[in-house]
Design a protein around this motif. Sequence first.
Motif, PDB file in Angstrom:
ATOM      1  N   ALA A 113     -22.735   3.807   0.699  1.00 40.85           N
ATOM      2  CA  ALA A 113     -21.573   4.686   0.879  1.00 40.85           C
ATOM      3  C   ALA A 113     -20.337   4.007   0.321  1.00 40.85           C
ATOM      4  N   TRP A 114     -19.620   4.744  -0.514  1.00 42.12           N
ATOM      5  CA  TRP A 114     -18.357   4.259  -1.082  1.00 42.12           C
ATOM      6  C   TRP A 114     -17.224   5.130  -0.557  1.00 42.12           C
ATOM      7  N   ARG A 115     -16.134   4.506  -0.187  1.00 42.15           N
ATOM      8  CA  ARG A 115     -14.946   5.247   0.256  1.00 42.15           C
ATOM      9  C   ARG A 115     -13.732   4.767  -0.511  1.00 42.15           C
ATOM     10  N   GLY A 116     -12.941   5.713  -0.994  1.00 41.21           N
ATOM     11  CA  GLY A 116     -11.679   5.409  -1.644  1.00 41.21           C
ATOM     12  C   GLY A 116     -10.541   6.117  -0.938  1.00 41.21           C
ATOM     13  N   VAL A 117      -9.506   5.375  -0.563  1.00 44.27           N
ATOM     14  CA  VAL A 117      -8.358   5.925   0.157  1.00 44.27           C
ATOM     15  C   VAL A 117      -7.100   5.619  -0.644  1.00 44.27           C
ATOM     16  N   ALA A 118      -6.293   6.646  -0.883  1.00 45.60           N
ATOM     17  CA  ALA A 118      -5.080   6.488  -1.683  1.00 45.60           C
ATOM     18  C   ALA A 118      -3.951   5.856  -0.870  1.00 45.60           C
ATOM     19  N   ARG A 119      -2.966   5.358  -1.550  1.00 51.94           N
ATOM     20  CA  ARG A 119      -1.766   4.865  -0.901  1.00 51.94           C
ATOM     21  C   ARG A 119      -1.041   6.035  -0.241  1.00 51.94           C
ATOM     22  N   GLN A 120      -0.482   5.793   0.944  1.00 54.02           N
ATOM     23  CA  GLN A 120       0.282   6.844   1.624  1.00 54.02           C
ATOM     24  C   GLN A 120       1.761   6.480   1.605  1.00 54.02           C
ATOM     25  N   ASP A 121       2.523   7.208   0.765  1.00 50.31           N
ATOM     26  CA  ASP A 121       3.967   6.985   0.680  1.00 50.31           C
ATOM     27  C   ASP A 121       4.765   7.942   1.544  1.00 50.31           C
ATOM     28  N   ARG A 122       4.122   9.026   1.992  1.00 44.89           N
ATOM     29  CA  ARG A 122       4.818   9.987   2.844  1.00 44.89           C
ATOM     30  C   ARG A 122       4.787   9.482   4.283  1.00 44.89           C
ATOM     31  N   ALA A 123       5.872   8.885   4.722  1.00 47.58           N
ATOM     32  CA  ALA A 123       5.938   8.265   6.044  1.00 47.58           C
ATOM     33  C   ALA A 123       7.139   8.796   6.814  1.00 47.58           C
ATOM     34  N   ALA A 124       6.982   8.915   8.135  1.00 51.97           N
ATOM     35  CA  ALA A 124       8.066   9.337   9.018  1.00 51.97           C
ATOM     36  C   ALA A 124       8.917   8.112   9.341  1.00 51.97           C
ATOM     37  N   THR A 125       9.805   7.769   8.435  1.00 52.01           N
ATOM     38  CA  THR A 125      10.541   6.503   8.528  1.00 52.01           C
ATOM     39  C   THR A 125      11.468   6.456   9.738  1.00 52.01           C
ATOM     40  N   SER A 126      12.003   7.605  10.188  1.00 55.39           N
ATOM     41  CA  SER A 126      12.914   7.586  11.334  1.00 55.39           C
ATOM     42  C   SER A 126      12.191   7.246  12.624  1.00 55.39           C
ATOM     43  N   ARG A 127      10.869   7.325  12.601  1.00 58.44           N
ATOM     44  CA  ARG A 127      10.078   7.012  13.794  1.00 58.44           C
ATOM     45  C   ARG A 127       9.231   5.758  13.594  1.00 58.44           C
ATOM     46  N   GLY A 128       9.666   4.903  12.675  1.00 56.47           N
ATOM     47  CA  GLY A 128       9.045   3.599  12.523  1.00 56.47           C
ATOM     48  C   GLY A 128       7.813   3.557  11.650  1.00 56.47           C
ATOM     49  N   GLU A 129       7.438   4.676  11.039  1.00 54.13           N
ATOM     50  CA  GLU A 129       6.253   4.683  10.190  1.00 54.13           C
ATOM     51  C   GLU A 129       6.621   4.165   8.802  1.00 54.13           C
ATOM     52  N   VAL A 130       5.713   3.391   8.216  1.00 57.07           N
ATOM     53  CA  VAL A 130       5.946   2.812   6.899  1.00 57.07           C
ATOM     54  C   VAL A 130       4.782   3.167   5.982  1.00 57.07           C
ATOM     55  N   PRO A 131       5.005   3.160   4.656  1.00 57.52           N
ATOM     56  CA  PRO A 131       3.902   3.421   3.719  1.00 57.52           C
ATOM     57  C   PRO A 131       2.795   2.375   3.862  1.00 57.52           C
ATOM     58  N   THR A 132       1.588   2.761   3.488  1.00 64.36           N
ATOM     59  CA  THR A 132       0.447   1.847   3.535  1.00 64.36           C
ATOM     60  C   THR A 132      -0.292   1.882   2.205  1.00 64.36           C
ATOM     61  N   PRO A 133      -0.871   0.738   1.801  1.00 63.46           N
ATOM     62  CA  PRO A 133      -1.587   0.693   0.519  1.00 63.46           C
ATOM     63  C   PRO A 133      -2.943   1.378   0.625  1.00 63.46           C
TER      64      PRO A 133
END
Length: 778
Positions: free
Chosen positions: A697-717
């Motif tokens: 099984a192979w899994r590929g996950v994209a970078r997430q740039d859409r983050a709720a920055t006002s609530r402490g969420e940050v982008p992830t690779p």
Amino acid sequence: MRISIIGRAGRRAPSAGGAVLGVLLLVLCSALPAAGQPSGRIEAVISAASGAPLAGAEVRIEPAGLAGVTGPDGRAVLGPLAAGEYTIVVRLIGYRQARRTVRVDAGETALLRIALADDPIRLDALEVAVLRPDLRPATTLDERRVAEANAHDPGAVLRSLPGLDAVRRGALGLDPVVRGLRETQLGVYVDGARSFPGGPGGMDTPLSHVDPSAIKSLEVIKGPYALTWGAGNMSAIRVETLPLPADGAAPLRGRIFSGYDSNLDAAEFGGEATGVVGGIAYALGGGWRRGDDYTAGGGAVVPARFRSGEARAKLGFAVTANSRLVLAGSFQAQRDIAYPGRPLDAEYFDVLNGSARWELSRPDGALRGVDALVYAYSIDHEMNNDRKPTARPDPSRMPPFPLDIDTYSGIRVYGGRLAAHLDAGRDWRLEVGGDVYHASHDARRRTDRRDTGDPVSRDLIWGDARIADAGLFARAERRVGILDISAAVRLDRVWADADSVSEFFRENVTGELEARETNLSGALTAAVPLGTHWRLSVGLGSVVRTADANERYSDRNPARKMQIGAEFMGDPSLEPERSTQVDLWLEANYPRLALSFNVFGRRIDDHITIEPTDLPRRSAMSAPTVYRYVNGEATYWGTEAMATVRLPHALTLSAAAAYLYGRDDTLDEPAFGVPPLRGDVRLRWEPGYRGLFLEGAWRGVARQDRAATSRGEVPTPGYTTLDVHGGIELGRRMRLRAGVDNLTDESVINHLNATNPFTGARILEPGRVFSVRADVRL
């Protein structure tokens, strides 16, 4: 017709989503044709070898691609079908798969009776089914093989499927996320009982108090269509444990299992026994697990110690020839659980539950079945900071002295459900009934100086906060021409109150602690075959969820949903949130190819979110801003696709992809906790010899740039992983499985995982893990 929230006096007008749903329901129902053209159908009657009807069996027609689930009488009617020859495939946990061929004539219903043989070697299987809006199974070969993955938590199983994910906060209790919905936005049901988490700190989930070895089936509804399961289901998960054997089964059958995972240093051991003695069916099960810290890809060590033990039992008594009474109970003890994503660790969870269920099934007549359930459970939970940085002195911190923090919480839940299944004639099938639950919550915190023992504070988190819901529901299904149509409606009355709150809470909230709501929800679905191999399904639903105890009564306590190391204030006057969703499913089923494509849109009115305040924080170690729960608006849309193809040489190739977009319209930023684009590819070899299989099984996950920055969420690779698993049956009684997850030892950051409140770093997933499992049938 109007579907709306009927709330306390002075509340806002009905939401647009509710009004639109009401109009569409009226238009669609009035536009239905009165009669259809003559067409062929198949009526499958599924029973055990003893002749007892089997409910919940999946009946699939090939090559038409139609599927259904048997009711309490063991029957499933599928069609319309063009005249011709079809293959029927029947699956049910604990029984061997059956395959039969039947001929259908135009205008006729072909009756097919199938008795399933026991399959004890499948006792360890866990089947996962994602259901379409009409509650029919939409499983693929890939999903059915999830049982063979080395899952240690139900949340890990859900991560295998498109549109589903889970939040990791610690060693146990991966919190399910369905298309961005989480916490009490998801209705979770274990053996029919509505389940809630026991603590305010986000450590446990409704699924974390069921040992994975006890789960035999797990169904997921990705939208507001499970109205007959319970109240407020914006999406829903239903778990069944330890199925009872059918009449005529052997007095004793069972299995023992054991397993070990490297890296996690996790071991498990347990067993099950089932049988029928003196007309009484029984199922017994137990499991013990423990684990330790693991190493993430890249070398970081993540605290993950835990110990967990569980015992579970069911007894079935034949009341009449076609009814039985099932008594069930379980006890689970979890100890010393590390939560790197929380400011405290769990000292213990003690979970006790019991239920009684009466089931009636009839092969004919207007009343085809009755399901009556009563249940009760309690969760006691204690947390401490013994292994956290706050237990040590730190001159650069306020306060600089070491703290001794202890938090106790408990929940008591009582509930019941009564439903009747009716055959109203002229292809009408009805389900009517009602359900009720009452949940009481209590949580308190003690903080002392660890060096001197002097008290620092005594805090009330929940003061016997109570939420109760009583609901009535009805669901109807009918075939009209080539259309399969179903409609459901639900009416709920909600009561919420708290016996005591702090003076600070009373001074900083508006309105009364007590609240009353009357909530109306509805759903309409339709499915139509597009030729021989294709099928189109549509769904429109609108459901109301009342605010939970944290959202109503939390007094500057950490939030379960958010990843900020901050404090949050509840609001007893919160409006319930309404989710209105539309779904479109397109499926194809050929002899060697299966395809599925789904697109959906969701609008949440009175969405329960947060906003910053100028309130003082309770602890100097929390983030400086205190947030309050408020109502807002949110919009989501997404798409999922799956494909499975059978290749030569016993190979099967499966692929899946999922994308979700979410926006918090009130805060004008991305919605919190939206997983990134994800794709999966699996290649499986299964030659049909002694259960032998090998799967990569192979899994590929994209970078997430859409983050709720006002609530402490940050982008992830983004990241990619590769897993390899295999298994074989050794003789007639033993099954051996082995595998390696994250073969290349990648550093994996799941975007939904919690952050460490002391470092701000997101909790990493395990690096390379070797595993082995052995099951022996007795």
